[in-house]
Design a protein around this motif. Structure first.
Motif, short mmCIF file in Angstrom:
data_model
loop_
_atom_site.label_atom_id
_atom_site.label_comp_id
_atom_site.label_asym_id
_atom_site.label_seq_id
_atom_site.Cartn_x
_atom_site.Cartn_y
_atom_site.Cartn_z
N GLU A 1 0.83 -1.01 -0.09
CA GLU A 1 0.02 0.12 -0.02
C GLU A 1 0.91 1.20 -0.10
O GLU A 1 0.45 2.15 -0.82
CB GLU A 1 -0.95 -0.24 1.21
CG GLU A 1 -1.95 -0.88 1.28
CD GLU A 1 -3.09 -0.78 2.24
OE1 GLU A 1 -3.56 0.24 2.48
OE2 GLU A 1 -3.35 -1.75 2.89
N GLN A 2 1.64 1.33 0.94
CA GLN A 2 2.54 2.37 1.17
C GLN A 2 3.53 2.63 0.07
O GLN A 2 4.02 4.03 -0.55
CB GLN A 2 3.24 2.40 2.32
CG GLN A 2 2.32 2.68 3.60
CD GLN A 2 2.89 2.66 4.80
OE1 GLN A 2 3.71 3.10 5.26
NE2 GLN A 2 2.23 1.99 6.06
N ALA A 3 4.35 1.61 -0.35
CA ALA A 3 5.30 1.97 -1.30
C ALA A 3 4.74 2.11 -2.86
O ALA A 3 5.34 2.63 -3.64
CB ALA A 3 6.29 0.64 -1.42
N SER A 4 3.73 1.49 -3.03
CA SER A 4 2.87 1.86 -4.24
C SER A 4 2.79 3.39 -4.54
O SER A 4 2.71 4.02 -5.65
CB SER A 4 1.67 1.13 -4.48
OG SER A 4 0.71 1.33 -3.46
N LYS A 5 2.39 3.77 -3.29
CA LYS A 5 2.19 5.46 -3.16
C LYS A 5 3.39 6.20 -3.50
O LYS A 5 3.44 7.24 -4.27
CB LYS A 5 1.52 5.91 -1.87
CG LYS A 5 -0.03 5.40 -1.60
CD LYS A 5 -0.17 6.16 -0.58
CE LYS A 5 -1.81 5.47 -0.02
NZ LYS A 5 -2.30 5.91 1.32
#
Length: 342
Positions: A143-147
């Protein structure tokens, strides 16, 4: 007190570490010696929570090496894990995480049938695989690295390699119910288990590895690397996020491309330094603060005074338990390792 049962990545690694830790009698020995070597407590650990609470722990080196499985020394491998568990229990450790291959060996070879180890009857509630926290952290990394990369999950395809395993299936359930990911590609060897997972999720495409990888914006790798498998970075989407949740982590050296971003999956960073030596020998970039999420699970259970096998059995991880341990993780100062600027 919490405990961590771990092992090293190879015979050469074990010999090097034994020399560094002051065990010269282990340093020049071959695999036969390591097959008979007893478990050892090799590190005392102090961890302070973001809340200010402090706990103590022990690191138990099982003396298991992956070469034991490769050379079909199954009895030696299983004996290593059972002996390490008995050693932890004998030393009064309340909750111990089975790290690396330890939990895989325990489950795959049904070690729960062996309750008695010499004069010790194993109390399985004292042990946890750590897989719930690992699955939560990998999900957060997606979730966070995709952002970080500007990848919109609602328009993205996520391929999970090892989807039917304990961690892989939990990651699939989290992504399916807690995110708006557009498409899930399910990859594993066992087609029947894949079909059951697909039925449980209510969606997901069952695919082979070569077919799935070129379609994926994000690849979650939580399968053991089959011998001979090579990933061609040019066949992947660009950009592509590759979360390497395996052990040892070897995708970063294999897949090198400016638009392929490899992230060490299942690794957490603590907000405060941890007093220990053990992470220095497993090539963590910041060994005082970075660790495997499975190890952190036993710390979290010790912080919360929950002495139970929180993660136990295959495919028993619920999204609710992932959310619960995720709350504790944040409370006590752990956060998922994310991409670093290149």
């Amino acid at each position: 007190m919490f405990g961590l049962i771990g092992h090293l990545t190879s015979l050469a690694h074990a010999q090097s570490v034994a020399r560094d830790l002051g065990y010269p009698e282990y340093a020049d020995q071959g695999l036969d010696f390591w097959c008979s070597a007893p478990p050892q407590i090799v590190d005392n650990i102090t961890v302070t929570s973001a809340t200010g609470q402090t706990i103590e722990g022990r690191y138990v080196e099982s003396c298991f090496l992956p070469e034991m499985l490769a050379s079909r020394r199954i009895k030696a491998a299983t004996r290593k894990i059972l002996n390490a568990m008995a050693h932890a229990q004998k030393h009064g450790i309340n909750i111990t995480a089975l790290g690396g291959f330890s939990s895989i060996i325990f489950e795959n070879f049904n070690l729960q049938q062996f309750e008695q180890v010499r004069n010790i009857k194993l109390e399985f509630e004292r042990f946890t695989t750590g897989n719930t926290h690992t699955a939560y952290i990998i999900s957060q990394q997606v979730e966070q690295a995709s952002k970080q990369l500007g990848i919109n999950l609602s328009k993205s395809t996520v391929a999970v390699c090892g989807a039917t395993g304990d961690i892989g299936s939990a990651v699939c359930r989290w992504l399916n119910s807690r995110t708006d990911v557009a498409e899930l590609l399910l990859i594993a060897r066992d087609r029947e288990r894949l079909r059951l997972l697909q039925e449980d999720l209510g969606r997901g495409k069952i695919m082979g590895l070569e077919e799935a990888l070129p379609q994926a914006d994000i690849v979650v790798w939580v399968a053991s690397m089959p011998k001979g498998v090579q990933i061609d970075a040019n066949s992947l989407k660009h950009p592509c996020l590759l979360v390497d949740g395996g052990y040892p982590k070897n995708l970063e050296t294999q897949v090198q491309h400016p638009e392929v971003f490899v992230l060490k999956g299942g690794i957490v960073e603590h907000t405060l330094d941890i007093d220990w030596r053990i992470m220095q020998i497993v090539s963590m970039d910041v060994p005082a603060r970075q660790l495997f999420a499975c190890f952190a699970e036993s710390m979290l259970l010790e912080f919360e005074k929950i002495y139970t096998n929180f993660s136990w059995g295959r495919n028993q991880i619920s999204v609710q338990k992932m959310a619960m341990i995720g709350e504790w993780s944040i409370k006590h100062g752990f956060q998922p390792l994310l991409l670093q600027p290149r």
